[in-house]
Design a protein around this motif. Structure first.
Motif, short mmCIF file in Angstrom:
data_model
loop_
_atom_site.label_atom_id
_atom_site.label_comp_id
_atom_site.label_asym_id
_atom_site.label_seq_id
_atom_site.Cartn_x
_atom_site.Cartn_y
_atom_site.Cartn_z
N GLY A 133 28.47 55.86 53.39
CA GLY A 133 28.75 55.34 52.05
C GLY A 133 27.84 54.18 51.72
O GLY A 133 26.85 53.93 52.39
N GLY A 134 28.20 53.45 50.68
CA GLY A 134 27.38 52.34 50.23
C GLY A 134 28.14 51.04 50.09
O GLY A 134 27.66 50.10 49.46
N SER A 135 29.35 50.98 50.67
CA SER A 135 30.19 49.79 50.52
C SER A 135 30.39 49.07 51.84
O SER A 135 30.47 49.70 52.90
CB SER A 135 31.57 50.19 50.00
N ALA A 136 30.49 47.76 51.75
CA ALA A 136 30.85 46.96 52.92
C ALA A 136 32.32 47.19 53.23
O ALA A 136 33.09 47.64 52.39
CB ALA A 136 30.59 45.48 52.63
N ARG A 137 32.72 46.89 54.47
CA ARG A 137 34.09 47.10 54.92
C ARG A 137 34.59 45.86 55.66
O ARG A 137 33.85 45.27 56.43
CB ARG A 137 34.16 48.26 55.90
N GLN A 138 35.85 45.55 55.44
CA GLN A 138 36.53 44.54 56.24
C GLN A 138 37.49 45.32 57.15
O GLN A 138 38.27 46.15 56.66
CB GLN A 138 37.31 43.56 55.38
N ILE A 139 37.42 45.06 58.45
CA ILE A 139 38.21 45.81 59.43
C ILE A 139 39.16 44.86 60.14
O ILE A 139 38.79 43.76 60.54
CB ILE A 139 37.30 46.48 60.49
N ARG A 140 40.41 45.32 60.27
CA ARG A 140 41.43 44.64 61.06
C ARG A 140 41.92 45.63 62.10
O ARG A 140 42.39 46.71 61.75
CB ARG A 140 42.59 44.19 60.19
N PHE A 141 41.77 45.28 63.38
CA PHE A 141 42.14 46.17 64.48
C PHE A 141 43.23 45.51 65.31
O PHE A 141 43.12 44.34 65.69
CB PHE A 141 40.91 46.46 65.35
N PHE A 142 44.28 46.27 65.57
CA PHE A 142 45.42 45.79 66.36
C PHE A 142 45.29 46.42 67.75
O PHE A 142 45.66 47.58 67.95
CB PHE A 142 46.73 46.18 65.67
N PRO A 143 44.74 45.67 68.71
CA PRO A 143 44.34 46.25 69.99
C PRO A 143 45.48 46.79 70.86
O PRO A 143 45.26 47.69 71.66
CB PRO A 143 43.61 45.11 70.69
N SER A 144 46.69 46.28 70.70
CA SER A 144 47.77 46.75 71.58
C SER A 144 48.23 48.15 71.25
O SER A 144 48.72 48.87 72.11
CB SER A 144 48.95 45.77 71.55
N ASP A 145 48.08 48.58 69.99
CA ASP A 145 48.54 49.93 69.64
C ASP A 145 47.46 50.80 68.97
O ASP A 145 47.73 51.94 68.62
CB ASP A 145 49.78 49.88 68.76
N GLY A 146 46.26 50.27 68.80
CA GLY A 146 45.17 51.07 68.26
C GLY A 146 45.16 51.24 66.75
O GLY A 146 44.32 51.97 66.22
N ARG A 147 46.07 50.57 66.04
CA ARG A 147 46.06 50.66 64.58
C ARG A 147 44.85 49.93 64.03
O ARG A 147 44.43 48.91 64.57
CB ARG A 147 47.31 50.03 63.96
N ALA A 148 44.33 50.45 62.93
CA ALA A 148 43.21 49.80 62.25
C ALA A 148 43.43 49.87 60.75
O ALA A 148 43.97 50.86 60.25
CB ALA A 148 41.89 50.45 62.63
N MET A 149 43.02 48.82 60.07
CA MET A 149 43.09 48.78 58.61
C MET A 149 41.69 48.49 58.10
O MET A 149 40.94 47.73 58.70
CB MET A 149 44.05 47.68 58.16
N GLN A 150 41.38 49.12 56.98
CA GLN A 150 40.07 48.94 56.38
C GLN A 150 40.22 48.61 54.91
O GLN A 150 41.03 49.20 54.22
CB GLN A 150 39.26 50.24 56.51
#
Length: 176
Positions: A133-150
């Motif tokens: 794509g052509g957009s920047a992303r902000q990533i939040r990763f929750f390491p204990s359970d593998g969840r990620a938000m973008q």
């Protein structure tokens, strides 16, 4: 690639950094453009980490050089193993690799391709991805359970660069 200095529940990483955590309330964040972040975790031991790869693959006179990307991936994986993760149980999610500036080389595509090839070669399952794509992303990763938000950041409109007309030097003589 170096380990991020943060040790609290919230760790922010920047270019060429990685972080790992076993905190149940932990979150690792980063902002990506053409860079790629790989989130890897062990769901049994509940440890995980993220790296932020600026340039995974470079082209030299001798050919393709993957040393920076391999180093970034191995540092992250080895740090997880030291925290008790089993390499055979690791899962991954990959983010980034955007084409941020039209008309320039597509380093984002090269970064994403490297990471996907590495994960396949190492037998680490890819659970999710958001690349290109052509957009920047902000990533939040929750390491204990593998969840990620973008969260994506809308790409700026293409700008047309207008150049001034070049003035020819004249010596006062006009030819016809």
């Amino acid at each position: 690639m170096k380990r991020a200095t943060g040790r609290g529940p919230n760790i922010n990483i920047t270019q060429d950094e990685f972080a790992v955590s076993d905190r149940h309330d932990g979150v690792i964040t980063t902002i990506l453009g053409s860079c790629v972040a790989t989130c890897i975790w062990d769901p049994i031991v509940k440890v995980g980490g993220m790296n932020h790869i600026l340039v995974a693959r470079s082209h030299t006179a001798l050919g393709i050089n993957d040393f920076a990307g391999i180093n970034a991936m191995e540092l992250l994986i080895n740090a997880l193993v030291r925290m008790g993760a089993d390499r055979g149980r690791l899962n991954a999610k990959v983010f980034g690799g955007a084409a941020m500036i039209n008309g320039l080389s597509d380093i984002g595509h090269a970064n994403a391709s490297f990471v996907l090839e590495f994960l396949e070669r190492e037998g680490i399952p890819l659970i999710g991805k958001s690349i290109g794509g052509g957009s920047a992303r902000q990533i939040r990763f929750f390491p204990s359970d593998g969840r990620a938000m973008q969260r994506t950041v809308a790409a700026p409109p293409d700008l047309e660069v207008k150049r001034k007309p070049v003035q020819e030097e004249r010596n006062g003589v006009e030819l016809f």
